[in-house]
Design an enzyme around this catalytic site. Sequence first.
Site, PDB file in Angstrom:
ATOM      1  CG  ASP A  99      -1.872  -1.147   1.310  1.00 17.69           C
ATOM      2  OD1 ASP A  99      -1.682  -2.141   0.575  1.00 17.69           O
ATOM      3  OD2 ASP A  99      -2.816  -1.074   2.117  1.00 17.69           O
ATOM      4  CE  LYS A 163      -4.849   1.838   3.364  1.00 20.48           C
ATOM      5  NZ  LYS A 163      -3.651   1.112   3.855  1.00 20.48           N
ATOM      6  CE  LYS A 195      -6.384  -1.637   3.434  1.00 22.91           C
ATOM      7  NZ  LYS A 195      -4.985  -2.125   3.523  1.00 22.91           N
TER       8      LYS A 195
END
Length: 254
Positions: A99, A163, A195
């Site tokens: 990430d 995300k 996300k």
Amino acid sequence: MNDTDRLAVKTMTLLDLTNLAGDCDSEAVGRLCGRAVTPYGKVAAVCLWPRFVEEAKRHLDGTGVKVATVANFPQGGDDVRAATGEVVSGYASGADEVDIVIPYRRLMSGDETAVHRLVAEAVARRPKGRRLKAILETGELASPDLIAKASRIAIAEGADFIKTSTGKTKVSATYEAVKIMLGEIRVADRPVGIKPSGGIKTLQDAIAYYDLARNAMGIRWVKPATFRFGASGLLDDVLAHLDGASAPRQDAAY
């Protein structure tokens, strides 16, 4: 099992169980990994600092739970070379997913180039079969136009997921930001996941985001390959519900 019970189990399977606290240590990693497989099923992944990836892989060997880590985190700097180096290191240590925080401040200043370069370079170094999630830091971007633009850039440059947040800023995931991101995913020319991350603490919070995704993309789309929750304490509330308990089991640290 009623509908809420089924959603509780579903939520657990979509969870990236996270400890990105400053005081995380080997003992905390062991506890986190020990919670990843429950009597009701397992979480999708655990997400930890890069230095704990190899340790987490050993703990979770044979469980099917993925190990995620972070890069350019949480500051979202614009040094593409340094950030890409962190991505390479994360994958080399065994991470299934990385990430990475985009240089969102540069985007806020009107410069898109650093975001394009960073995501493109990270994607280029992603091994086959691994995932890259681009953290947009939507609470800082704030503007719907900027959130949409950041989503489009990350999607265009090949990110597997977009995300919302690091969980380290005053505003993390919001329904409004997730709606905007889902709108960009819906018109993308390839599959992209989302996300929601940060501030999602209860089963009811999770169900609200689940409903957003289901309504936008269809119920079959809401699966670990395309939808995750990033949270530390959410599992406590899910298990409390499933156990019929009224209080969470323990504190957890983002």
